[in-house]
Design a protein around this motif. Structure first.
Motif, PDB file in Angstrom:
ATOM      1  N   GLY A 135      10.749 -27.223  40.064  1.00 25.98           N
ATOM      2  CA  GLY A 135      10.514 -27.521  41.470  1.00 25.98           C
ATOM      3  C   GLY A 135       9.069 -27.954  41.649  1.00 25.98           C
ATOM      4  O   GLY A 135       8.328 -28.122  40.662  1.00 25.98           O
ATOM      5  N   THR A 136       8.674 -28.122  42.892  1.00 28.54           N
ATOM      6  CA  THR A 136       7.306 -28.571  43.137  1.00 28.54           C
ATOM      7  C   THR A 136       6.287 -27.471  42.812  1.00 28.54           C
ATOM      8  O   THR A 136       5.162 -27.761  42.424  1.00 28.54           O
ATOM      9  N   GLN A 137       6.692 -26.208  42.950  1.00 30.41           N
ATOM     10  CA  GLN A 137       5.785 -25.145  42.520  1.00 30.41           C
ATOM     11  C   GLN A 137       5.337 -25.390  41.079  1.00 30.41           C
ATOM     12  O   GLN A 137       4.147 -25.422  40.777  1.00 30.41           O
ATOM     13  N   HIS A 179       0.060 -26.058  50.933  1.00 28.18           N
ATOM     14  CA  HIS A 179       1.249 -25.219  50.760  1.00 28.18           C
ATOM     15  C   HIS A 179       0.916 -24.007  49.888  1.00 28.18           C
ATOM     16  O   HIS A 179       0.114 -24.107  48.963  1.00 28.18           O
ATOM     17  N   THR A 181       2.466 -22.671  47.561  1.00 23.88           N
ATOM     18  CA  THR A 181       2.737 -22.846  46.127  1.00 23.88           C
ATOM     19  C   THR A 181       1.603 -23.593  45.422  1.00 23.88           C
ATOM     20  O   THR A 181       1.417 -23.444  44.220  1.00 23.88           O
ATOM     21  N   GLN A 224      -2.075 -33.564  50.357  1.00 24.58           N
ATOM     22  CA  GLN A 224      -0.695 -33.265  50.690  1.00 24.58           C
ATOM     23  C   GLN A 224      -0.026 -34.498  51.286  1.00 24.58           C
ATOM     24  O   GLN A 224      -0.580 -35.139  52.165  1.00 24.58           O
ATOM     25  N   GLY A 226       3.134 -34.820  53.291  1.00 21.01           N
ATOM     26  CA  GLY A 226       4.226 -34.116  53.957  1.00 21.01           C
ATOM     27  C   GLY A 226       3.929 -32.634  54.106  1.00 21.01           C
ATOM     28  O   GLY A 226       4.230 -31.840  53.223  1.00 21.01           O
ATOM     29  N   VAL A 228       4.641 -29.013  55.235  1.00 23.78           N
ATOM     30  CA  VAL A 228       5.969 -28.387  55.312  1.00 23.78           C
ATOM     31  C   VAL A 228       6.366 -28.061  56.759  1.00 23.78           C
ATOM     32  O   VAL A 228       7.551 -27.999  57.072  1.00 23.78           O
ATOM     33  N   ASP A 253       0.406 -32.964  46.386  1.00 21.01           N
ATOM     34  CA  ASP A 253       1.615 -32.175  46.616  1.00 21.01           C
ATOM     35  C   ASP A 253       2.470 -32.965  47.600  1.00 21.01           C
ATOM     36  O   ASP A 253       2.182 -33.006  48.792  1.00 21.01           O
ATOM     37  N   ALA A 255       6.027 -32.659  47.849  1.00 18.41           N
ATOM     38  CA  ALA A 255       7.345 -32.056  47.594  1.00 18.41           C
ATOM     39  C   ALA A 255       8.493 -32.858  48.220  1.00 18.41           C
ATOM     40  O   ALA A 255       9.427 -33.248  47.544  1.00 18.41           O
ATOM     41  N   PHE A 256       8.405 -33.085  49.531  1.00 21.23           N
ATOM     42  CA  PHE A 256       9.438 -33.938  50.150  1.00 21.23           C
ATOM     43  C   PHE A 256       8.828 -35.226  50.687  1.00 21.23           C
ATOM     44  O   PHE A 256       9.435 -36.281  50.676  1.00 21.23           O
ATOM     45  N   ASP A 282       9.837 -33.072  44.703  1.00 22.44           N
ATOM     46  CA  ASP A 282      11.124 -32.449  44.416  1.00 22.44           C
ATOM     47  C   ASP A 282      12.245 -33.468  44.383  1.00 22.44           C
ATOM     48  O   ASP A 282      12.242 -34.424  45.169  1.00 22.44           O
ATOM     49  N   HIS A 284      15.392 -31.774  44.276  1.00 20.78           N
ATOM     50  CA  HIS A 284      16.400 -30.921  44.937  1.00 20.78           C
ATOM     51  C   HIS A 284      16.240 -30.880  46.454  1.00 20.78           C
ATOM     52  O   HIS A 284      17.152 -30.464  47.151  1.00 20.78           O
ATOM     53  N   LYS A 285      15.100 -31.300  46.963  1.00 20.17           N
ATOM     54  CA  LYS A 285      14.988 -31.375  48.417  1.00 20.17           C
ATOM     55  C   LYS A 285      15.596 -32.696  48.899  1.00 20.17           C
ATOM     56  O   LYS A 285      16.781 -32.786  49.142  1.00 20.17           O
TER      57      LYS A 285
HETATM   58  C1  LIG Z   1       8.909 -26.932  49.158  1.00 15.96           C
HETATM   59  C2  LIG Z   1       7.477 -27.248  48.962  1.00 15.96           C
HETATM   60  C3  LIG Z   1       6.794 -26.839  47.817  1.00 15.96           C
HETATM   61  C4  LIG Z   1       7.451 -25.962  46.780  1.00 15.96           C
HETATM   62  O1  LIG Z   1       8.518 -26.610  46.178  1.00 15.96           O
HETATM   63  P1  LIG Z   1       9.613 -25.813  45.334  1.00 15.96           P
HETATM   64  O2  LIG Z   1      10.597 -26.863  44.998  1.00 15.96           O
HETATM   65  O3  LIG Z   1      10.173 -24.758  46.248  1.00 15.96           O
HETATM   66  O4  LIG Z   1       8.958 -25.225  44.143  1.00 15.96           O
HETATM   67  C5  LIG Z   1       5.491 -27.238  47.666  1.00 15.96           C
HETATM   68  N1  LIG Z   1       4.873 -27.990  48.593  1.00 15.96           N
HETATM   69  C6  LIG Z   1       5.485 -28.399  49.716  1.00 15.96           C
HETATM   70  C7  LIG Z   1       4.743 -29.244  50.701  1.00 15.96           C
HETATM   71  C8  LIG Z   1       6.821 -28.041  49.941  1.00 15.96           C
HETATM   72  O5  LIG Z   1       7.440 -28.460  51.046  1.00 15.96           O
END
Ligand SMILES: *Cc1c(COP(=O)(O)O)cnc(C)c1O
Length: 448
Positions: A135-137, A179, A181, A224, A226, A228, A253, A255-256, A282, A284-285
């Motif tokens: 995942g993004t983590q 984020h 993570t 960043q 996006g 969250v 980062d 992620a989405f 990601d 999976h998102k």
């Molecule tokens: C969801 C998210 C993460 C973490 O991603 P995972 O897939 O849950 O590990 C990191 N940064 C942002 C901005 C996110 O939205």
């Protein structure tokens, strides 16, 4: 296999067919039934594999959250495109170990092709490379490990050999709205989350370039794409130019939000992130592949390899083995579902998926505003933040909406205020889903 896969496929199909009619969150009765899964550890083998599957479906399926369905708006979750679910079933039968082409030519090739297509569709530098991770983590961790390697190598320090004790200083700069993570990844690479220099942000959570501390060539700047909560983007072009001038490394980062680059109508939001050095995103998102798949990409992939590599001591003849680009050894073949999604949707299919979710998020914000509720963010992407009065009232509405079961929305805090967070990130969501969900939210709020 004695019909086991047919049974699993039938049960899985029936589950997915009924997903859009059922309550989104399971009720207390369905959760209580999970007790049937426990009991004593069987003392001996059973020849009742079908019974195991039937129990799993009868007790397990009703206690799932319908997060793969069209009215789950929690966190940033995304459903699974049908072809990715089916491809994963086939890959389950393959049972490949994707650590190296030696162990699985097909897994290695699918990952290589998927990474190439991802780089293309996200508009990142073509020489970039990376890996599929959980995942993004984990992708943030990998990107920061590559950054740490590169920044310390400039002072002639080999961090993989020497460690951090006695190393030259490394600075990490990130926005105040980074984020959690990302900060955890900073701690994993030994740079100390408490030492991160946090930069002030505006009312949407975007880093203020004027507030940036002086950067230098032993700094890692984390931006960043996006947020969250709001879906807002740090001003990447300006920040990346400042970092380049100073010789700093930029990690994104995304992620989405990085997926905005795949949709022509949204790509401007993430303009400039291609100037960075590493990216986390990601699948999976928003690409709607099944859990768990994230992606790390690095402009100079040798830096990632230097941070992660195992093969010098392991299997010297495997070019670009995944184990050299990730912290993992044995791993599943995540390339299967990413490849299947991209092959099936194509460039315009991905663009439509992203754009459609953004339009539906706007529709949700409009409905709720028309009903008199307070939308707290500029809805530029797929995230909507809503307040229903004071913090207690907002929290009550969130709980009641979750109990009602029409849809599922989570809670968050935005700049000191409680808020409902609505993320539209599933291929299956329709206008009708948005309208019925907005109506359910309003009736819960009006009741309270
Ligand atoms: C969801 C998210 C993460 C973490 O991603 P995972 O897939 O849950 O590990 C990191 N940064 C942002 C901005 C996110 O939205």
């Amino acid at each position: 296999m004695d019909g086991l896969l047919q049974l699993a496929a039938e049960r899985a199909s029936a589950y997915l067919e009924t997903l859009k009619e059922r309550r989104v969150s399971p009720g207390p009765q369905q959760i209580a039934q999970l007790a049937e899964l426990g009991g004593e550890l069987p003392g001996a083998p059973s020849d009742d594999a079908k019974g195991t599957l039937e129990l799993l479906d009868r007790v397990g399926s009703p206690a799932t959250v319908a997060s793969a369905g069209p009215r789950y708006f929690g966190f940033v979750t995304g459903g699974s495109l049908p072809v990715t679910v089916a491809a994963n079933m086939l890959a389950g039968a393959w049972d490949q170990n994707a650590f190296s082409p030696v162990a699985s030519p097909v897994a290695a090739e699918l990952e290589r092709v998927a990474l190439g297509w991802l780089i293309e569709i996200l508009g990142l530098p073509p020489q970039s490379y990376g890996a599929l991770v959980t995942g993004t983590q984990q992708a943030n961790f990998c990107g920061l490990a590559a950054a740490r390697h590169a920044v310390l190598a400039r002072s002639g320090w080999n961090v993989e050999e020497e460690g951090l004790i006695g190393a030259p200083p490394v600075r990490v700069v990130a926005g105040r709205e980074a984020h959690s993570t990302l900060l955890r990844a900073v701690s994993y690479v030994g740079l100390g989350r408490g030492r991160v220099e946090l930069v002030d942000v505006d009312d949407q959570g975007r880093m203020l370039p004027d507030a940036l501390p002086k950067l230098d060539d032993h700094t890692i700047l984390c931006i960043q794409a996006g947020n969250v909560n709001t879906g807002a983007f740090d001003p990447a072009a300006e920040l990346c130019h400042a970092a380049r001038e100073a010789g700093a490394w930029v990690h994104v980062d995304g992620a989405f939000g990085l997926w905005a680059r795949a949709a022509p109508g949204r790509a401007a939001l993430a303009a400039g992130v291609e100037l960075a050095d590493s990216w986390a995103v990601d699948a999976h998102k928003w690409l709607n592949t099944p859990y768990d798949t994230g992606i790390v990409l690095v402009r100079d992939a040798e830096q990632l390899k230097a941070a992660m590599s195992l093969s010098a001591a392991y299997i010297p003849d495997a070019p670009r083995a995944a184990m050299d680009f990730t912290p993992e050894g044995s791993r599943r073949s995540r390339g299967v579902a990413v490849w299947a999604a991209l092959r099936t949707l194509g460039r315009s299919g991905v663009a439509d998926l992203i754009e459609r979710c953004c339009v539906l998020a706007r529709r949700m914000a409009d409905r709720l505003q028309e009903d008199g509720w307070d939308v707290l963010n500029d809805v530029v992407l797929n995230q909507v933040l809503v307040s229903f009065g004071d913090d207690d009232a907002t929290r009550r509405v969130i709980r009641d909406v979750q109990d009602d079961g029409t849809c599922w929305c989570g809670g968050t805090e935005w700049q000191g205020r409680a808020a409902m967070r609505i993320s539209v990130s599933c291929w299956a969501t329709t206008e009708a889903d948005i309208d019925s969900s907005a109506a359910a939210i309003t009736s819960a709020a009006a009741r309270d």
